[in-house]
Enzyme design. Structure first.
Site, PDB file in Angstrom:
ATOM      1  N   GLY A 263       0.588  -4.960   0.775  1.00 31.25           N
ATOM      2  CA  GLY A 263      -0.599  -5.041  -0.088  1.00 31.25           C
ATOM      3  C   GLY A 263      -0.321  -5.752  -1.408  1.00 31.25           C
ATOM      4  O   GLY A 263      -1.246  -6.290  -2.036  1.00 31.25           O
TER       5      GLY A 263
ATOM      6  N   ALA B  19       0.872  -1.173   0.000  1.00 33.69           N
ATOM      7  CA  ALA B  19       0.000   0.000   0.000  1.00 33.69           C
ATOM      8  C   ALA B  19       0.911   1.225   0.000  1.00 33.69           C
ATOM      9  O   ALA B  19       2.058   1.146   0.435  1.00 33.69           O
ATOM     10  CB  ALA B  19      -0.879  -0.012   1.235  1.00 33.69           C
TER      11      ALA B  19
ATOM     12  N   GLU C 130      -0.607  -9.325  -0.613  1.00 37.15           N
ATOM     13  CA  GLU C 130      -2.041  -9.569  -0.399  1.00 37.15           C
ATOM     14  C   GLU C 130      -2.801  -9.602  -1.725  1.00 37.15           C
ATOM     15  O   GLU C 130      -3.713 -10.405  -1.901  1.00 37.15           O
ATOM     16  CB  GLU C 130      -2.612  -8.479   0.516  1.00 37.15           C
ATOM     17  CG  GLU C 130      -2.090  -8.594   1.940  1.00 37.15           C
ATOM     18  CD  GLU C 130      -2.489  -7.417   2.804  1.00 37.15           C
ATOM     19  OE1 GLU C 130      -2.019  -6.287   2.525  1.00 37.15           O
ATOM     20  OE2 GLU C 130      -3.266  -7.612   3.747  1.00 37.15           O
TER      21      GLU C 130
ATOM     22  N   GLU D 151       4.398  -5.219   7.408  1.00 34.83           N
ATOM     23  CA  GLU D 151       3.602  -4.194   8.093  1.00 34.83           C
ATOM     24  C   GLU D 151       4.026  -3.948   9.541  1.00 34.83           C
ATOM     25  O   GLU D 151       3.973  -2.812  10.018  1.00 34.83           O
ATOM     26  CB  GLU D 151       2.112  -4.559   8.058  1.00 34.83           C
ATOM     27  CG  GLU D 151       1.436  -4.346   6.713  1.00 34.83           C
ATOM     28  CD  GLU D 151       1.575  -5.526   5.766  1.00 34.83           C
ATOM     29  OE1 GLU D 151       2.356  -6.455   6.057  1.00 34.83           O
ATOM     30  OE2 GLU D 151       0.902  -5.523   4.727  1.00 34.83           O
TER      31      GLU D 151
HETATM   32  N1  COA Z   1       4.617   3.143  -0.598  1.00 33.92           N
HETATM   33  C1  COA Z   1       5.010   4.316  -1.144  1.00 33.92           C
HETATM   34  N2  COA Z   1       6.130   4.448  -1.863  1.00 33.92           N
HETATM   35  C2  COA Z   1       6.899   3.355  -2.024  1.00 33.92           C
HETATM   36  C3  COA Z   1       6.567   2.114  -1.490  1.00 33.92           C
HETATM   37  C4  COA Z   1       5.354   2.035  -0.740  1.00 33.92           C
HETATM   38  N3  COA Z   1       4.912   0.882  -0.208  1.00 33.92           N
HETATM   39  N4  COA Z   1       7.517   1.221  -1.812  1.00 33.92           N
HETATM   40  C5  COA Z   1       8.423   1.898  -2.553  1.00 33.92           C
HETATM   41  N5  COA Z   1       8.062   3.184  -2.675  1.00 33.92           N
HETATM   42  C6  COA Z   1       8.772   4.263  -3.383  1.00 33.92           C
HETATM   43  C7  COA Z   1       9.956   4.772  -2.592  1.00 33.92           C
HETATM   44  O1  COA Z   1       9.538   5.712  -1.629  1.00 33.92           O
HETATM   45  C8  COA Z   1      10.787   5.371  -3.701  1.00 33.92           C
HETATM   46  O2  COA Z   1      10.206   6.611  -4.063  1.00 33.92           O
HETATM   47  P1  COA Z   1      11.158   7.915  -4.283  1.00 33.92           P
HETATM   48  O3  COA Z   1      12.067   7.508  -5.438  1.00 33.92           O
HETATM   49  O4  COA Z   1      10.214   9.005  -4.620  1.00 33.92           O
HETATM   50  O5  COA Z   1      11.903   8.107  -3.014  1.00 33.92           O
HETATM   51  C9  COA Z   1      10.546   4.421  -4.875  1.00 33.92           C
HETATM   52  O6  COA Z   1       9.333   3.762  -4.576  1.00 33.92           O
HETATM   53  C10 COA Z   1      11.641   3.389  -5.034  1.00 33.92           C
HETATM   54  O7  COA Z   1      11.776   2.688  -3.819  1.00 33.92           O
HETATM   55  P2  COA Z   1      13.179   2.541  -3.040  1.00 33.92           P
HETATM   56  O8  COA Z   1      12.879   2.291  -1.591  1.00 33.92           O
HETATM   57  O9  COA Z   1      14.082   3.665  -3.359  1.00 33.92           O
HETATM   58  O10 COA Z   1      13.738   1.211  -3.715  1.00 33.92           O
HETATM   59  P3  COA Z   1      14.760   0.161  -3.075  1.00 33.92           P
HETATM   60  O11 COA Z   1      15.175  -0.728  -4.186  1.00 33.92           O
HETATM   61  O12 COA Z   1      15.823   0.855  -2.292  1.00 33.92           O
HETATM   62  O13 COA Z   1      13.892  -0.675  -2.031  1.00 33.92           O
HETATM   63  C11 COA Z   1      11.932  -1.886  -1.281  1.00 33.92           C
HETATM   64  C12 COA Z   1      12.806  -1.488  -2.481  1.00 33.92           C
HETATM   65  C13 COA Z   1      10.716  -2.614  -1.832  1.00 33.92           C
HETATM   66  C14 COA Z   1      12.712  -2.824  -0.354  1.00 33.92           C
HETATM   67  C15 COA Z   1      11.527  -0.615  -0.503  1.00 33.92           C
HETATM   68  O14 COA Z   1      10.985   0.298  -1.417  1.00 33.92           O
HETATM   69  C16 COA Z   1      10.480  -0.856   0.571  1.00 33.92           C
HETATM   70  O15 COA Z   1      10.803  -1.370   1.634  1.00 33.92           O
HETATM   71  N6  COA Z   1       9.216  -0.441   0.311  1.00 33.92           N
HETATM   72  C17 COA Z   1       8.148  -0.511   1.280  1.00 33.92           C
HETATM   73  C18 COA Z   1       7.671  -1.930   1.452  1.00 33.92           C
HETATM   74  C19 COA Z   1       6.604  -1.987   2.510  1.00 33.92           C
HETATM   75  O16 COA Z   1       6.809  -1.744   3.674  1.00 33.92           O
HETATM   76  N7  COA Z   1       5.377  -2.351   2.072  1.00 33.92           N
HETATM   77  C20 COA Z   1       4.250  -2.498   2.947  1.00 33.92           C
HETATM   78  C21 COA Z   1       3.494  -1.253   3.032  1.00 33.92           C
HETATM   79  S1  COA Z   1       2.083  -1.444   4.105  1.00 33.92           S
END
Ligand code: COA
Length: 260
Positions: free
Chosen positions: A112, A67, A115, A135
């Site tokens: 999400g 999400a 999910e 989460e």
């Molecule tokens: N919500 C909003 N934005 C997200 C996102 C999310 N769940 N997951 C990734 N993004 C965005 C990042 O903020 C970043 O945006 P920016 O370039 O404007 O800063 C872009 O997507 C790229 O992500 P980034 O974190 O730089 O890539 P990465 O390769 O370093 O890491 C992940 C990849 C997937 C490990 C990391 O993005 C992450 O942990 N995301 C969240 C996962 C999460 O907690 N999901 C559950 C949400 S309830």
């Protein structure tokens, strides 16, 4: 089909390919994506040209990374419940679609995203796919059905482990746990999903819809899945496709199902 701002759709030979199109945000599910997914589902339910569906994410890195966390800030308890309710409604609609829906998981399927994949009937993963419900790292729990569907798919013990550690697992591990049906090379992902859908959609469509309904009856409280199966078996017997399927077998020819 109408144009969407966060989703791409492509209908070819009865198979609708839905691509979540927010590559710069790793296809995170913001409110617009969820609303647009809901609209596409209405189309899937009502459009007879759509026989089967694939859901994937844009780009080489992510299916859906969760999400959209940027929309969480300042959310009240009531707003949190409303967000979860909306997600549940849309993901339930995926699950209860009478048309087969496959998740083509092409990278991160977190929160999400995991999910969403679990709400689909079948999950095929590319070798670089990664799954997890992180989460708890944010101080919340999965809100789009993750605690329930993960437990249904992989059992209580492993589900609790993944849900409480927030750990991310790779595609091989996901396959071992039964979280995904198959793991294929990235270049073969969509074709593999298409081939599986072609096989499924060559069967009697009413029977496929009843398989889905009957299997999910197992998980609905207050419903006896065995009674449901008896009832739906009877309904299948009353169809023209049943008459055609049995006649084709006896006449040693391929059945031509009309979906009636
Ligand atoms: N919500 C909003 N934005 C997200 C996102 C999310 N769940 N997951 C990734 N993004 C965005 C990042 O903020 C970043 O945006 P920016 O370039 O404007 O800063 C872009 O997507 C790229 O992500 P980034 O974190 O730089 O890539 P990465 O390769 O370093 O890491 C992940 C990849 C997937 C490990 C990391 O993005 C992450 O942990 N995301 C969240 C996962 C999460 O907690 N999901 C559950 C949400 S309830």
């Amino acid at each position: 089909m109408k144009e969407f701002s966060t989703i791409l759709t492509e209908l070819t030979e009865g198979i609708l390919l839905i691509t979540i199109n927010r590559e710069d945000k790793l296809n995170a599910l913001n409110k617009t994506v969820v609303t647009e997914l809901n609209e596409v589902l209405d189309e899937i339910y009502s459009n007879p040209e759509i026989k089967g569906v694939i859901i994937t994410g844009k780009g080489p890195k992510a299916f859906v990374a969760g999400a959209d966390i940027s929309e969480f800030k300042g959310m009240s308890e009531e707003q949190g419940k409303a967000l979860a309710r909306k997600g549940h409604d849309v993901f339930d609609k995926i699950e209860m679609s009478g048309k087969p829906i496959i998740a083509a998981v092409n990278g991160f399927a977190l929160g999400g995203g995991c999910e969403l994949a679990m709400a689909c009937h079948i999950r095929i993963a590319s070798e670089n796919a990664k799954f997890g419900q992180p989460e708890v790292k944010l101080g919340i729990i999965p809100g789009y059905g993750g605690t329930q569907r993960m437990t249904q798919l992989i059992g209580k013990g492993k589900a609790l482990e993944l849900l409480m550690t927030g750990e991310t697992i790779d595609a091989t591990c996901a396959e071992k746990l039964g979280l995904v049906n198959d793991v294929v090379q990235t270049v073969e992902l969509i074709d593999t999903c298409k081939a599986m859908l072609q096989k499924i959609t060559s069967m009697a469509p009413f029977a496929i819809a009843q398989v889905i309904q009957s299997v999910y009856a197992h998980f609905k409280s207050g419903i006896d899945g065995f009674d449901t199966e008896i009832d739906l078996f009877g309904k299948c017997v009353a169809t023209e496709d049943f008459a055609e399927g049995t006649a084709a077998f006896l006449e040693k020819r391929k059945a031509k199902f009309a979906g009636k």
